[in-house]
Design a protein around this motif. Structure first.
Motif, PDB file in Angstrom:
ATOM      1  N   SER A  50      46.350  19.092  14.421  1.00 44.85           N
ATOM      2  CA  SER A  50      47.674  19.089  13.806  1.00 44.85           C
ATOM      3  C   SER A  50      47.976  17.649  13.403  1.00 44.85           C
ATOM      4  CB  SER A  50      48.736  19.569  14.799  1.00 44.85           C
ATOM      5  OG  SER A  50      49.023  18.559  15.761  1.00 44.85           O
ATOM      6  N   PRO A  51      48.797  17.436  12.350  1.00 47.62           N
ATOM      7  CA  PRO A  51      49.375  18.484  11.527  1.00 47.62           C
ATOM      8  C   PRO A  51      48.340  19.111  10.584  1.00 47.62           C
ATOM      9  CG  PRO A  51      49.912  16.320  10.656  1.00 47.62           C
ATOM     10  CD  PRO A  51      49.139  16.090  11.910  1.00 47.62           C
ATOM     11  N   ALA A  75      47.274  14.995  16.154  1.00 46.05           N
ATOM     12  CA  ALA A  75      47.507  13.862  15.260  1.00 46.05           C
ATOM     13  C   ALA A  75      48.984  13.612  14.995  1.00 46.05           C
ATOM     14  CB  ALA A  75      46.784  14.096  13.921  1.00 46.05           C
ATOM     15  N   ASP A  76      49.851  14.529  15.447  1.00 43.93           N
ATOM     16  CA  ASP A  76      51.287  14.354  15.219  1.00 43.93           C
ATOM     17  C   ASP A  76      52.043  15.213  16.229  1.00 43.93           C
ATOM     18  OD1 ASP A  76      53.644  13.536  14.120  1.00 43.93           O
ATOM     19  OD2 ASP A  76      53.447  14.657  12.247  1.00 43.93           O
ATOM     20  N   SER A  81      58.423  15.687  14.830  1.00 39.85           N
ATOM     21  CA  SER A  81      58.425  14.863  13.618  1.00 39.85           C
ATOM     22  C   SER A  81      59.212  15.512  12.486  1.00 39.85           C
ATOM     23  CB  SER A  81      56.993  14.599  13.166  1.00 39.85           C
ATOM     24  OG  SER A  81      56.315  15.816  12.915  1.00 39.85           O
ATOM     25  N   ILE A  82      59.382  16.846  12.514  1.00 38.60           N
ATOM     26  CA  ILE A  82      60.134  17.530  11.458  1.00 38.60           C
ATOM     27  C   ILE A  82      61.603  17.123  11.501  1.00 38.60           C
ATOM     28  CG2 ILE A  82      60.942  19.780  10.637  1.00 38.60           C
ATOM     29  CD1 ILE A  82      58.383  20.989  11.477  1.00 38.60           C
ATOM     30  N   THR A  83      62.188  17.144  12.704  1.00 38.23           N
ATOM     31  CA  THR A  83      63.590  16.754  12.819  1.00 38.23           C
ATOM     32  C   THR A  83      63.755  15.251  12.612  1.00 38.23           C
ATOM     33  OG1 THR A  83      63.330  16.597  15.229  1.00 38.23           O
ATOM     34  CG2 THR A  83      64.178  18.666  14.344  1.00 38.23           C
ATOM     35  N   ALA A  84      62.717  14.476  12.961  1.00 40.18           N
ATOM     36  CA  ALA A  84      62.801  13.017  12.816  1.00 40.18           C
ATOM     37  C   ALA A  84      62.961  12.601  11.362  1.00 40.18           C
ATOM     38  CB  ALA A  84      61.569  12.354  13.417  1.00 40.18           C
ATOM     39  N   VAL A  85      62.318  13.327  10.443  1.00 34.40           N
ATOM     40  CA  VAL A  85      62.410  12.969   9.024  1.00 34.40           C
ATOM     41  C   VAL A  85      63.546  13.695   8.316  1.00 34.40           C
ATOM     42  CG1 VAL A  85      59.954  12.463   8.919  1.00 34.40           C
ATOM     43  CG2 VAL A  85      60.749  14.735   8.262  1.00 34.40           C
ATOM     44  N   GLY A  86      64.232  14.574   9.043  1.00 36.66           N
ATOM     45  CA  GLY A  86      65.358  15.286   8.444  1.00 36.66           C
ATOM     46  C   GLY A  86      64.974  16.498   7.641  1.00 36.66           C
ATOM     47  N   ALA A  87      63.720  16.974   7.777  1.00 35.71           N
ATOM     48  CA  ALA A  87      63.291  18.147   7.017  1.00 35.71           C
ATOM     49  C   ALA A  87      63.986  19.413   7.511  1.00 35.71           C
ATOM     50  CB  ALA A  87      61.779  18.320   7.111  1.00 35.71           C
ATOM     51  N   MET A  88      64.295  19.474   8.807  1.00 35.66           N
ATOM     52  CA  MET A  88      64.995  20.616   9.394  1.00 35.66           C
ATOM     53  C   MET A  88      65.928  20.119  10.485  1.00 35.66           C
ATOM     54  SD  MET A  88      61.977  23.515   9.748  1.00 35.66           S
ATOM     55  CE  MET A  88      63.129  24.787  10.310  1.00 35.66           C
ATOM     56  N   GLU A  89      67.029  20.826  10.644  1.00 37.54           N
ATOM     57  CA  GLU A  89      67.962  20.516  11.716  1.00 37.54           C
ATOM     58  C   GLU A  89      67.489  21.187  13.005  1.00 37.54           C
ATOM     59  OE1 GLU A  89      70.609  18.523  11.599  1.00 37.54           O
ATOM     60  OE2 GLU A  89      70.114  18.020   9.521  1.00 37.54           O
ATOM     61  N   GLU A 101      54.183  24.942  21.119  1.00 34.43           N
ATOM     62  CA  GLU A 101      53.423  23.696  21.173  1.00 34.43           C
ATOM     63  C   GLU A 101      52.938  23.426  22.601  1.00 34.43           C
ATOM     64  OE1 GLU A 101      54.340  18.914  20.517  1.00 34.43           O
ATOM     65  OE2 GLU A 101      55.908  20.316  21.089  1.00 34.43           O
ATOM     66  N   LEU A 102      53.855  23.491  23.565  1.00 37.91           N
ATOM     67  CA  LEU A 102      53.490  23.248  24.968  1.00 37.91           C
ATOM     68  C   LEU A 102      52.511  24.297  25.472  1.00 37.91           C
ATOM     69  CD1 LEU A 102      56.975  22.226  26.385  1.00 37.91           C
ATOM     70  CD2 LEU A 102      54.940  20.782  26.267  1.00 37.91           C
ATOM     71  N   PHE A 103      52.665  25.549  25.028  1.00 40.34           N
ATOM     72  CA  PHE A 103      51.736  26.604  25.402  1.00 40.34           C
ATOM     73  C   PHE A 103      50.318  26.262  24.951  1.00 40.34           C
ATOM     74  CE2 PHE A 103      49.454  30.446  24.083  1.00 40.34           C
ATOM     75  CZ  PHE A 103      49.399  31.151  25.289  1.00 40.34           C
ATOM     76  N   LEU A 104      50.192  25.756  23.718  1.00 40.92           N
ATOM     77  CA  LEU A 104      48.868  25.420  23.201  1.00 40.92           C
ATOM     78  C   LEU A 104      48.238  24.266  23.986  1.00 40.92           C
ATOM     79  CD1 LEU A 104      49.479  25.671  19.349  1.00 40.92           C
ATOM     80  CD2 LEU A 104      48.202  27.263  20.782  1.00 40.92           C
TER      81      LEU A 104
END
Length: 355
Positions: A50-51, A75-76, A81-89, A101-104
């Protein structure tokens, strides 16, 4: 390809713009890769990265289907990182994604993390440190090496005899490149300084719009180029600019363009939160670090590299000298060592640095 069998699958291809279409793109690859993987010769181990995050989900699913161990190359820190760049709230969906993510991480036989900070983050969230190996990114040295400025390209873009501050790579929401235009605007009084942007991404259109509004004459925008042409465009640069948004999430990342710049023997001008990347640049004395999204500090860094020729030569020399320490060959050996340990049933017990 170079002795490695590569299987390509159909995916829904879209530009790196817009969350919904990108999600469909990612999911199409996840499902098609899983299906294709089931029909391949039985593997010893399944590795995915990932990503983007859903390729890791597909890798885990394929490992379950083939009853083989799963190695997660991290790798990310997605979805953080999605919320960090403002792509999603922040939302219920993203909280669910974090649980996945934690499950994986827990289900993997080993996690290969790109930075020490990633490992620390995982350990703090309950992932056993003994299954996490840290393997820092690197540069393909046979491709990236010092070379004279490409004369034809320099003439094409009007960069002859100019001090070129080059940003080469993804123009994403993580990079806050409009702040670099603020610096370009401040430096219009410097007749021999140019800013070169090469690449594409979710932030490219915004950058083009801002440039059109400001009517800056000292900025050159070049569309995305094939990977094999990157050294030609790097050769135009006097300084390699690495620029990140000012958010704590990016304290833990190390942009790969740092290592490409080292391979090219270029001084690095890093504008980022203090963290993993700044430690490398400062430890190797390969250039300058300045705070993220600080136009005055970035301008000062450019002028120092431009006007202090001895300092410039020292940074360029040390940048190139550090490149072999961060080669792709070294990276491949370390990852392969982890994979061998997993196949032998030992987990990621070799080459691990404590957080």
């Amino acid at each position: 390809m170079d002795g490695v069998r590569v299987v390509r699958v159909k995916t829904f291809i879209t530009a790196n713009e817009g969350v919904v279409l990108r999600m469909v793109d990612f999911l199409s690859f996840m499902f098609n890769a899983m299906i294709a993987g089931i029909f391949q010769k039985k593997p010893d181990v399944v590795v995915s990265n990932s990503p983007q995050f859903f390729s890791a989900v597909g890798g885990w699913g394929l490992a379950i289907a083939r009853r083989k161990p799963f190695v997660f190359e991290l790798a990310d820190l997605w979805p953080a990182s999605i919320t960090a760049v403002g792509a999603m709230e922040p939302s219920i969906f993203l909280r669910w994604m974090e649980r996945l993510e934690l499950f994986l991480y827990r289900q993997s036989a080993a996690v290969v993390a790109l930075t020490d900070s990633f490992k620390r983050d995982l350990v703090q969230r309950g992932i056993p440190p003994g299954k996490i190996a840290v393997v820092i990114n690197g540069v393909d040295l046979p491709r990236y090496s010092p070379r004279p400025r490409d004369r034809n390209l320099a003439e094409r873009y009007g960069l002859q005899d100019q001090f070129v501050v080059g940003y080469i790579g993804t123009h994403g929401m993580a990079h806050a490149l409009e702040k670099v235009l603020d610096v370009a605007e401040r430096m219009e009084r410097e007749p021999d300084v140019r800013f070169l942007f090469v690449g594409g991404g979710a932030g490219k259109a915004k950058l083009e719009d801002e440039l059109a509004k400001r009517k800056l004459k000292n900025v050159v925008l070049v569309p995305p180029q094939p990977k094999e042409r990157m050294p030609e465009f790097w050769s135009l640069c006097s300084v390699a600019l690495v620029h990140l948004k000012n958010t704590p999430v990016f304290e833990s990342v190390i942009p790969s363009k740092i290592f490409e710049a080292m391979g090219m023997g270029l001084p690095i001008l890093l504008a980022s939160p203090k963290g993993e990347a700044s430690r490398i640049v400062e430890k190797e004395e390969a250039g300058l670090w300045v705070p993220a999204e600080d136009p005055a500090a970035l301008e000062e860094g450019i002028l120092r590299l431009k006007n202090d020729s001895e300092f410039y030569r020292l940074c360029a020399s040390r940048s190139h000298a550090a490149a072999p320490l961060y080669s792709r060959e070294r990276q491949a050996r370390e990852i392969l060592k982890v994979v061998h340990e997993v196949v032998n049933g030992n987990g990621a017990t070799v080459g691990i640095r404590e957080p």
